[in-house]
Write a protein that holds these residues in place. Structure first.
Motif, PDB file in Angstrom:
ATOM      1  N   ARG A  86       0.833  -1.210   0.000  1.00 55.72           N
ATOM      2  CA  ARG A  86       0.000   0.000   0.000  1.00 55.72           C
ATOM      3  C   ARG A  86       0.865   1.258   0.000  1.00 55.72           C
ATOM      4  NH1 ARG A  86      -5.291  -0.118   0.228  1.00 55.72           N
ATOM      5  NH2 ARG A  86      -6.405  -2.020   0.822  1.00 55.72           N
ATOM      6  N   ALA A  87       2.004   1.205   0.675  1.00 54.77           N
ATOM      7  CA  ALA A  87       2.901   2.360   0.681  1.00 54.77           C
ATOM      8  C   ALA A  87       3.411   2.645  -0.731  1.00 54.77           C
ATOM      9  CB  ALA A  87       4.069   2.105   1.630  1.00 54.77           C
ATOM     10  N   VAL A  88       3.788   1.598  -1.438  1.00 48.28           N
ATOM     11  CA  VAL A  88       4.287   1.775  -2.805  1.00 48.28           C
ATOM     12  C   VAL A  88       3.159   2.223  -3.733  1.00 48.28           C
ATOM     13  CG1 VAL A  88       5.325   0.619  -4.786  1.00 48.28           C
ATOM     14  CG2 VAL A  88       6.138   0.102  -2.483  1.00 48.28           C
ATOM     15  N   LEU A  89       1.997   1.600  -3.602  1.00 50.97           N
ATOM     16  CA  LEU A  89       0.858   1.984  -4.445  1.00 50.97           C
ATOM     17  C   LEU A  89       0.499   3.454  -4.244  1.00 50.97           C
ATOM     18  CD1 LEU A  89      -1.363  -1.194  -3.955  1.00 50.97           C
ATOM     19  CD2 LEU A  89      -0.297  -0.469  -6.102  1.00 50.97           C
ATOM     20  N   ALA A  90       0.573   3.912  -2.990  1.00 48.14           N
ATOM     21  CA  ALA A  90       0.291   5.324  -2.715  1.00 48.14           C
ATOM     22  C   ALA A  90       1.344   6.219  -3.354  1.00 48.14           C
ATOM     23  CB  ALA A  90       0.235   5.563  -1.208  1.00 48.14           C
ATOM     24  N   ASP A  91       2.596   5.779  -3.305  1.00 48.11           N
ATOM     25  CA  ASP A  91       3.684   6.581  -3.875  1.00 48.11           C
ATOM     26  C   ASP A  91       3.523   6.785  -5.375  1.00 48.11           C
ATOM     27  OD1 ASP A  91       4.947   7.020  -1.483  1.00 48.11           O
ATOM     28  OD2 ASP A  91       6.417   5.411  -1.718  1.00 48.11           O
ATOM     29  N   ILE A  92       2.959   5.788  -6.064  1.00 52.08           N
ATOM     30  CA  ILE A  92       2.805   5.931  -7.520  1.00 52.08           C
ATOM     31  C   ILE A  92       1.379   6.331  -7.897  1.00 52.08           C
ATOM     32  CG2 ILE A  92       4.674   4.322  -8.019  1.00 52.08           C
ATOM     33  CD1 ILE A  92       2.619   2.204  -8.716  1.00 52.08           C
TER      34      ILE A  92
ATOM     35  N   LEU B 121      11.237   8.642  -7.835  1.00 53.93           N
ATOM     36  CA  LEU B 121      10.026   9.466  -7.771  1.00 53.93           C
ATOM     37  C   LEU B 121      10.316  10.816  -7.127  1.00 53.93           C
ATOM     38  CD1 LEU B 121       7.383   6.803  -6.642  1.00 53.93           C
ATOM     39  CD2 LEU B 121       7.698   7.738  -8.938  1.00 53.93           C
ATOM     40  N   ASP B 122      11.100  10.803  -6.054  1.00 48.84           N
ATOM     41  CA  ASP B 122      11.425  12.039  -5.348  1.00 48.84           C
ATOM     42  C   ASP B 122      12.262  12.967  -6.223  1.00 48.84           C
ATOM     43  OD1 ASP B 122      11.425  13.698  -2.981  1.00 48.84           O
ATOM     44  OD2 ASP B 122      13.516  13.132  -2.695  1.00 48.84           O
ATOM     45  N   GLU B 123      13.165  12.397  -6.984  1.00 49.29           N
ATOM     46  CA  GLU B 123      14.022  13.187  -7.872  1.00 49.29           C
ATOM     47  C   GLU B 123      13.189  13.985  -8.874  1.00 49.29           C
ATOM     48  OE1 GLU B 123      17.631  14.623  -9.378  1.00 49.29           O
ATOM     49  OE2 GLU B 123      17.378  13.281  -7.648  1.00 49.29           O
ATOM     50  N   PHE B 124      12.040  13.419  -9.253  1.00 47.90           N
ATOM     51  CA  PHE B 124      11.184  14.077 -10.242  1.00 47.90           C
ATOM     52  C   PHE B 124       9.954  14.729  -9.600  1.00 47.90           C
ATOM     53  CE2 PHE B 124      13.835  11.401 -12.739  1.00 47.90           C
ATOM     54  CZ  PHE B 124      13.898  11.957 -14.008  1.00 47.90           C
ATOM     55  N   GLY B 125       9.902  14.724  -8.268  1.00 50.37           N
ATOM     56  CA  GLY B 125       8.784  15.355  -7.572  1.00 50.37           C
ATOM     57  C   GLY B 125       7.453  14.678  -7.818  1.00 50.37           C
ATOM     58  N   LEU B 126       7.468  13.355  -7.937  1.00 51.30           N
ATOM     59  CA  LEU B 126       6.242  12.644  -8.307  1.00 51.30           C
ATOM     60  C   LEU B 126       5.774  11.635  -7.255  1.00 51.30           C
ATOM     61  CD1 LEU B 126       6.833  12.004 -12.128  1.00 51.30           C
ATOM     62  CD2 LEU B 126       5.362  13.716 -11.054  1.00 51.30           C
ATOM     63  N   ILE B 127       6.256  11.738  -6.031  1.00 48.62           N
ATOM     64  CA  ILE B 127       5.757  10.833  -4.993  1.00 48.62           C
ATOM     65  C   ILE B 127       4.284  11.137  -4.730  1.00 48.62           C
ATOM     66  CG2 ILE B 127       5.863  10.295  -2.525  1.00 48.62           C
ATOM     67  CD1 ILE B 127       8.847  10.387  -2.653  1.00 48.62           C
ATOM     68  N   GLY B 128       3.459  10.125  -4.829  1.00 51.45           N
ATOM     69  CA  GLY B 128       2.026  10.288  -4.627  1.00 51.45           C
ATOM     70  C   GLY B 128       1.278  10.767  -5.856  1.00 51.45           C
ATOM     71  N   ASP B 129       1.983  10.992  -6.940  1.00 51.97           N
ATOM     72  CA  ASP B 129       1.377  11.477  -8.182  1.00 51.97           C
ATOM     73  C   ASP B 129       1.125  10.292  -9.118  1.00 51.97           C
ATOM     74  OD1 ASP B 129       1.055  12.591 -10.863  1.00 51.97           O
ATOM     75  OD2 ASP B 129       1.798  14.473 -10.024  1.00 51.97           O
ATOM     76  N   PRO B 130      -0.059  10.213  -9.733  1.00 50.44           N
ATOM     77  CA  PRO B 130      -0.316   9.116 -10.675  1.00 50.44           C
ATOM     78  C   PRO B 130       0.706   9.033 -11.807  1.00 50.44           C
ATOM     79  CG  PRO B 130      -2.363  10.219 -10.113  1.00 50.44           C
ATOM     80  CD  PRO B 130      -1.252  11.044  -9.508  1.00 50.44           C
ATOM     81  N   LEU B 131       1.368  10.148 -12.117  1.00 50.37           N
ATOM     82  CA  LEU B 131       2.390  10.115 -13.161  1.00 50.37           C
ATOM     83  C   LEU B 131       3.620   9.311 -12.727  1.00 50.37           C
ATOM     84  CD1 LEU B 131       2.385  13.730 -14.658  1.00 50.37           C
ATOM     85  CD2 LEU B 131       1.723  11.608 -15.799  1.00 50.37           C
ATOM     86  N   GLY B 132       3.718   9.047 -11.417  1.00 49.94           N
ATOM     87  CA  GLY B 132       4.838   8.238 -10.942  1.00 49.94           C
ATOM     88  C   GLY B 132       4.855   6.863 -11.578  1.00 49.94           C
ATOM     89  N   PHE B 133       3.679   6.323 -11.831  1.00 48.58           N
ATOM     90  CA  PHE B 133       3.568   5.022 -12.490  1.00 48.58           C
ATOM     91  C   PHE B 133       4.206   5.086 -13.877  1.00 48.58           C
ATOM     92  CE2 PHE B 133       1.225   2.068 -15.244  1.00 48.58           C
ATOM     93  CZ  PHE B 133       1.327   0.887 -14.535  1.00 48.58           C
TER      94      PHE B 133
END
Length: 272
Positions: free
Chosen positions: A163-169, A225-237
């Motif tokens: 769930r932590a990973v799913l939330a991150d992406i 994800l953090d490098e691109f500022g996308l933690i928690g963003d659907p674009l992370g996927f």
């Protein structure tokens, strides 16, 4: 009676966990196995379900802490149980001959071992595995460091990791049934057993969360994800999909981020 010895070994294991963690192990399915008329197939299913779904999280903690013989005992029982489970489901799986050979070796007065003989043999193997796990657990519960590590491990369940990973992406609205399927895939991932750190497990979880047959990235997924500022963003996927493509082209480790940044600038929605 073998079942009573199994229950005693289980209670020993559960007692040690309670001393270390504050809660015992999930209940052993004694009521299902106590019937002498139970079929071997049903016994395998009951034991496999409990051992893999209820006890597995504790075994993941305990097994690496055993000595060589203890680790071997637990590994061999897991393989035996998996073999018999798969043989029940589809007889043409790749270890069918090994599964059938184990059954054929069971001493019986009949031409083929009866269900009762097979159940007794499986229970004997289960008793050995639980005794081994209980020995490791007793030692761990008496160590302040190991008991603390067990508490930490107990709080980090496969579902919480996924769930932590799913939330991150950004995959936060999945139905529970879908999450359950993803968690089972994570638990069954062939590289999970060799994962030595939480970061190793997170890399595998990131691959499973994408629901594709890929190798883990060489850099931690959350750092990317953090490098691109996308933690928690659907674009992370999408970013991680591109990252896998970049690595497949040979740009791994420290070479990944620069190439990925260049690729992402060309294809991300913000760049259009």
């Amino acid at each position: 009676m073998m079942l009573a010895r199994i229950v005693a070994a289980f209670e020993d294991l559960s007692r040690s966990k309670r001393m270390a963690v504050g809660t015992g192990c999930s209940a052993f399915p004694q009521s299902t196995l106590i019937s002498r008329s139970i079929s071997f197939s049903d016994a395998v299913t009951a034991i496999w379900t409990w051992y893999h779904e209820e006890l597995r999280h504790d075994l993941d903690f305990l097994t690496p802490r055993g000595d060589y013989q203890q680790r071997l005992t637990l590994k061999e029982f897991k393989r035996l149980l998996d073999d018999q489970r798969h043989l029940n489901q589809h007889a043409n799986f790749d270890r069918a001959s090994e599964a059938q050979a184990w059954q054929a070796a069971i001493v019986s007065n009949e031409v083929e071992p009866s269900d009762a003989a097979l159940v007794d043999a499986l229970l004997n193997e289960l008793h050995s595995a639980l005794n081994t796990a209980a020995e490791i657990a007793r030692k761990a519960s008496r160590s302040t460091t190991e008991a603390s590590a067990w508490r930490t491990h107990n709080a980090r369940t496969p579902e919480s990791e996924m769930r932590a990973v799913l939330a991150d992406i950004g995959r936060v609205n999945l139905q529970q049934r879908r999450v359950d399927t993803i968690v089972r895939r994570f638990e069954g991932h062939p590289k999970l057993r060799s994962a030595k750190t939480a970061q190793d497990r997170a890399r595998i979880a990131a691959v499973v969360a994408m629901e594709m047959n890929l190798d883990p990235l060489t850099l931690p997924y959350d750092e990317i994800l953090d490098e691109f500022g996308l933690i928690g963003d659907p674009l992370g996927f999408s970013l991680l999909l591109v990252a896998h493509g970049v690595e497949a082209a040979g740009n791994t480790g420290n070479h990944l981020i620069p190439v990925l940044r260049n690729a992402w600038q060309r294809i991300s929605p913000d760049s259009t």
